[in-house]
Write a protein that holds these residues in place. Structure first.
Motif, mmCIF file in Angstrom:
data_model
loop_
_atom_site.group_PDB
_atom_site.id
_atom_site.type_symbol
_atom_site.label_atom_id
_atom_site.label_comp_id
_atom_site.label_asym_id
_atom_site.label_seq_id
_atom_site.Cartn_x
_atom_site.Cartn_y
_atom_site.Cartn_z
ATOM 1 N N ALA A 116 78.270 78.177 48.385
ATOM 2 C CA ALA A 116 76.980 77.526 48.649
ATOM 3 C C ALA A 116 76.971 76.904 50.041
ATOM 4 O O ALA A 116 75.951 76.937 50.747
ATOM 5 N N TYR A 142 76.154 79.574 52.609
ATOM 6 C CA TYR A 142 74.720 79.897 52.681
ATOM 7 C C TYR A 142 73.949 78.805 53.422
ATOM 8 O O TYR A 142 73.051 79.092 54.216
ATOM 9 N N ILE A 182 71.249 75.545 48.311
ATOM 10 C CA ILE A 182 71.152 76.639 47.339
ATOM 11 C C ILE A 182 71.735 76.134 46.020
ATOM 12 O O ILE A 182 72.861 75.637 45.981
ATOM 13 N N LYS A 194 71.810 76.417 41.464
ATOM 14 C CA LYS A 194 71.772 77.327 40.320
ATOM 15 C C LYS A 194 70.387 77.326 39.676
ATOM 16 O O LYS A 194 69.774 76.279 39.479
ATOM 17 N N HIS A 195 69.889 78.515 39.364
ATOM 18 C CA HIS A 195 68.621 78.660 38.650
ATOM 19 C C HIS A 195 68.906 78.849 37.164
ATOM 20 O O HIS A 195 69.748 79.666 36.777
ATOM 21 N N ASN A 246 69.923 82.063 41.754
ATOM 22 C CA ASN A 246 69.872 80.943 42.690
ATOM 23 C C ASN A 246 68.437 80.587 43.075
ATOM 24 O O ASN A 246 67.559 81.454 43.121
ATOM 25 N N ASP A 247 68.257 79.314 43.378
ATOM 26 C CA ASP A 247 67.048 78.812 44.023
ATOM 27 C C ASP A 247 67.460 78.219 45.369
ATOM 28 O O ASP A 247 68.552 77.657 45.501
ATOM 29 N N ILE A 248 66.572 78.334 46.362
ATOM 30 C CA ILE A 248 66.845 77.769 47.687
ATOM 31 C C ILE A 248 65.762 76.736 47.993
ATOM 32 O O ILE A 248 64.571 77.008 47.865
ATOM 33 N N TYR A 265 68.638 85.923 53.068
ATOM 34 C CA TYR A 265 69.460 85.883 51.857
ATOM 35 C C TYR A 265 69.769 87.292 51.357
ATOM 36 O O TYR A 265 70.923 87.614 51.043
ATOM 37 N N GLU A 277 74.837 88.415 42.402
ATOM 38 C CA GLU A 277 73.995 87.229 42.488
ATOM 39 C C GLU A 277 72.602 87.658 42.945
ATOM 40 O O GLU A 277 72.427 88.733 43.494
ATOM 41 N N LEU A 331 68.364 86.000 44.062
ATOM 42 C CA LEU A 331 67.491 84.889 44.428
ATOM 43 C C LEU A 331 66.246 84.901 43.557
ATOM 44 O O LEU A 331 65.639 85.954 43.353
#
Length: 943
Positions: free
Chosen positions: A101, A104, A119, A121-122, A156-158, A180, A188, A190
């Motif tokens: 993370a 990123y 970044i 966790k979703h 993932n969420d950003i 990304y 992984e 997004l």
């Protein structure tokens, strides 16, 4: 005291630079070999003079060897470019694609409009109905004991924190999303990119400041300092500044470092290096402590006393009742509200900063405070403008002609008559003959020394993948390389000897030298090829070992399959390509492919680990493409005899042109396949072609098996080309075209698909409401049908009989199972070992060897044919899903239909095996019987 077992750094005695030492050593040799017939070792003796000349020449050679390595590797022209082609500089080999993370975040903050990024966790749950084995994004209306659920891993969420005055935030979101996907980790994905939500904080403080203090400046400094405490910014540093901070080169270039033509190619990036410790400290705060704010204010020059201070949150959260600590909501950025005119803080009480100087209260000019804040921000921006990402400069060296050589004959005293001045005009024939004889004798030493000098000048060529080595990709075998490209020992002609044309054949002088050095070993007929292969292997192994890699297992397995002679070409080619591509396969080894790129088929847009695996197993072409074509075909036909048996034949085509075909009919499909692959390999070498001529003078050729000595045997001819040509020359031309085509075809058919299961998860749309404006959040509940989910191994009582989650950190590696190498059991074991070693440790791989040559099974039952058709359609829909977000109802329906169809094909593939014989370990007679299977030791299938 125990002896050291380390290798000493300095092993050179420097004796080769000492003329006196060399002369003494030479005298000892002369005494040991010639003491019975030679007793005069004084300086006047011609033999001693010759020895001294050679000693001087050796010291010259030694001095050049002792030159700085950068000088030896320097080129006469384009030195900078060629040095960077030979060596990978720090910015080209040390950085990598993002993994963690923090990596990123380091990547995203280099985008000019991004102040900070996180970044996270979703959360996405999937529910399983144990009764009917169905999955859904929504809980089933059954008892809790009849259903299970799991959370997908790898989503993932950003969250983005923008720089001030960013006008088009959507454009920045697109930049972040694009960046990304170009650097997406394997397994992984997004889900969302959005602006970080704010949690507003207000501070109320009464401060006593020094009499000479500037109250507006103090307030500006306090506001800025508290703002940096609540949401720390990320600074960029030059290379020198990073060194000054105490970081080493490998620490500075760790992770993603944007650099033009480097591992991360910048696109509208701001340069400079990021301090990992500062970036880590710039993470989202979980709590705000009043004691920290007090410390910050007291550190401002001019603040004497804090008379009173308090903090509060503006979100109405009653749980924040502690006057000393405010808890920050998850994934929120705390922001100080101090300006009541700020639109974002209109629902929050404004921070209050009251100042006094002694007993006298002081008013503050708000406009001047705002101006000072802008001035501080502008000052910080100006400092960043001149910072760029720099590479570590390595010494280029100065070119010196290491190969320049002058004959030792020119340094002999004039009385010898062998220098440029020669003998006097009145010298008799006998004297001239003796001088010429001495010249010829000394030419032997001259040539050895000249060759050493030439070899020294070629060090830079030997320790790189030069154009000569790249020529392996333009020929079909080592034997087809030019003599110059096969050189690993180097020579040069000795040109400054008068009347040299009377001593040697000057017209063929250079060619003869190359021939001699290419044939150093005279014990085999292919000595030049053997020398080239052995030397180049050693040099490539050295280059590969620089990066702690090895190819010994690959070389061993290739020799097992093809034999020593036939494997040489493929081994060298694989090593060469591995070294040539090392920058890419090292940098990208952990990333997935960019499914948002418009090119998803017939493209090298594949995952980094797929590229690396391909290079390690010698697959020339790692692109995603059709692996099963129409070039190789098996077909059946009824026997013309009365038994009416089905018999098999095969052919290899280029379009409609049949290149070679089977020489006979086969009663068993396995026999046809066996001879097809044998002919396929034999037809790649000219020595296996038997050119024939008809009575009318036309020519054709057969492919013959060199292991069959009886030319009358039906096994001698394994394939034919019946099409006639007018002349033998045209027949040879067609032969060469077939060889080149088969080489390309071999590379074309070998490949792999690496499928990330997470990308096969269904969409989270509600198709029924996709084209409607949602009235309630409930209308957006995902409605993906059950057939779009992958199956999970679950019993009716909700007990798992295998992995419950078929998506998270799982991949399937699909390889063609019919090719010569890929059908070999030992090569499969080697490949599976490589795959499991190279795929990240947290990712589980399923490996399948599938498919058949066209015609072995109906197209509908050929797994590889169906896989490449359905996989291509799915990737095209996945790209559309990425590009057209959010989708319309028709697009959602199409996507789901294609996904469902692909999952059905994907779940039905199975590994193919050649038929084998059980091997009795107590019976040696079964050891050599075909493809042996040992019970308990031969794996049949794997996860």
């Amino acid at each position: 005291m125990s002896e050291s077992v380390t290798i000493p750094k300095q092993v050179n005695t420097k004796n080769d630079l000492d003329f006196a030492f060399l002369r003494e050593l030479g005298l000892k040799h002369l005494e040991s070999f010639g003491s019975k017939i030679w007793t005069d070792y004084n300086t006047h003796d011609p033999g001693i003079t010759i020895m001294e000349m050679l000693c001087y020449a050796i010291t010259d050679l030694s001095q050049r060897i002792e030159m700085p390595i950068e000088n030896l590797l320097a080129s006469e022209t384009d030195n900078f470019k060629k040095m960077h082609q030979q060596f990978l500089s720090a910015v080209n080999i040390l950085p990598s694609k993002p993994v963690s993370a923090l990596d990123y975040r380091k990547l995203f903050v280099h985008i000019k409009e991004v102040k900070n990024a996180w970044i996270v966790k979703h959360e996405q749950k999937i529910f399983l109905n144990c009764e009917n084995h169905q999955m859904s994004y929504n809980a089933f209306k059954v008892d809790d004991d009849s259903q299970k659920n799991f959370t997908l891993k790898g989503l993932n969420d950003i969250y983005i924190d923008f720089e001030a005055d960013v006008e088009d935030k959507d454009a920045v979101f697109k930049k972040v999303k694009k960046l990304y996907h170009k650097n997406r980790n394997l397994c992984e994905d997004l889900v969302n990119v959005c602006e970080i939500p704010e949690q507003h904080i207000s501070v109320c403080a009464y401060l006593d400041i020094s009499p000479d203090a500037d109250e507006e400046r103090i307030q500006a400094l306090i506001i800025r300092a508290i703002g940096l405490y609540l949401a720390p910014s990320v600074s960029f540093y030059s290379l020198k500044q990073m060194y000054d901070k105490g970081y080493t080169t490998d620490q500075i270039f760790e992770g993603p470092v944007p650099f033009e033509k480097g591992c991360i190619d910048p696109e509208d990036f701001q340069g400079g290096f990021v301090d990992n410790e500062e970036l880590y400290n710039a993470s989202l705060r979980k709590e705000i402590r009043l004691s920290d704010i007090i410390k910050i204010i007291m550190n401002i020059e001019g603040v004497l006393t804090i008379k009173d201070i308090s903090i509060k949150t503006c979100d109405g959260d009653e749980t924040n009742s502690d006057p000393w600590i405010i808890c920050v909501k998850e994934n929120h950025k705390p922001v100080l509200c101090w300006d009541k005119d700020d639109e974002d803080c209109k629902n929050c009480s404004t921070s209050i900063f009251n100042f006094s100087k002694g007993f006298l209260p002081i008013g503050v000019n708000k406009k001047r405070v705002i101006a000072m804040l802008k001035e501080l921000e502008l000052e910080e921006q100006n400092q960043l403008e001149n910072i760029k990402t720099e590479d570590v400069v390595f010494p280029l060296g100065e070119f010196s002609s290491a190969k320049a050589y002058t004959s030792i004959q020119n340094d002999f005293p004039e009385t010898y008559g062998i220098s440029r001045n020669g003998l006097p005009a009145n010298a008799n024939k006998q004297r001239k003959a003796k001088a010429k004889q001495l010249k010829a004798y000394l030419l032997f030493f001259d040539q050895i020394l000249a060759n050493y000098f030439a070899h020294l000048s070629k060090v830079k060529d030997l320790l790189t993948v030069d154009d000569g080595l790249k020529a392996l990709y333009k020929v079909n075998a080592i034997s087809e390389l030019s003599e110059a490209n096969k050189q690993t020992y180097f020579s040069q002609t000795v040109t400054d000897i008068p009347e040299i044309d009377e001593l040697v054949d000057t017209a063929n002088y250079n060619a003869n030298l190359i021939k001699i050095f290419n044939n150093l070993k005279n014990d085999t007929t292919n000595s030049a090829e053997n020398t080239f292969y052995e030397r180049r292997n050693q040099l490539l192994d050295h280059l590969i070992a620089r990066f702690a890699e090895r190819f010994s297992d690959y070389a061993f397995i290739m020799k097992m399959i093809y034999g020593d002679a036939n494997a040489k070409y493929e081994i060298l080619k694989a090593k060469t390509k591995f070294v040539e591509d090392y920058k890419t396969i090292s940098c990208e080894r952990g990333i997935g492919f960019n499914y948002c790129d418009p090119e998803v088929w017939d493209t090298e847009n594949v995952s980094g680990v797929q590229k690396r695996i391909a290079r390690l197993i010698g697959v020339t072409d790692y692109s995603r493409r059709n692996l099963l074509g129409d070039a190789i075909e098996i077909y059946d036909e009824k026997d013309k005899t009365e038994d009416n048996l089905t018999e098999y034949r095969w052919r290899i085509k280029n379009g409609d042109d049949i290149l070679i075909s089977s020489s006979k009919h086969y009663h068993a499909l396995s026999d046809a396949l066996k001879e097809l692959f044998l002919a396929f390999e034999l037809a790649k070498s000219t020595e296996h072609y038997e050119l024939k001529k008809t009575k009318t003078g036309r020519t054709y050729f057969n492919i013959v098996n060199p292991k069959i000595t009886d030319k009358q045997s039906e096994d001698f001819i394994v394939a034919r080309r019946i099409a006639y040509t007018a002349t033998q020359e045209k027949s040879e031309q067609k032969r060469d075209e077939i060889i080149a085509y088969l080489k390309d075809l071999s590379a074309y058919e070998e490949g792999l698909y690496l499928i990330e299961h997470l990308l096969l998860r269904p969409d989270t749309y509600n198709a029924a409401n996709a084209d409607k404006k949602p009235k309630t959040p409930k209308s957006q509940i995902p409605d993906a049908p059950a057939q779009t989910f992958m199956p999970s191994c679950l019993d009716g009582d909700c007990e798992s009989c295998g992995p419950t989650d078929p998506y998270s950190f799982r991949v399937s590696v699909i390889l063609p199972g019919w090719t010569t190498r890929f059908s070999n059991k030992d090569f499969r074991n080697y490949t599976e070992k490589i795959i499991r070693e190279e795929i990240p440790a947290h990712v589980l791989a399923r490996i399948c060897w599938i498919g058949h040559v066209k015609g072995v099974k109906p197209d509908a039952e050929n797994d590889m044919l169906q896989m490449q058709l359905k996989y291509k359609l799915f990737l095209e829909q996945l790209q559309i899903k990425c590009a057209n977000h959010p989708l319309r109802e028709a697009e959602i329906t199409t996507y789901r239909n294609v996904l469902s169809d692909f999952i059905q094909t994907f779940n039905n593939i199975h590994t193919i095996y050649h038929s084998g014989n059980l091997h009795d370990c107590d019976n040696d007679a079964t050891e050599t019987k075909g493809n042996k299977i040992i019970l308990g030791r031969t794996n049949i299938g794997n996860l």
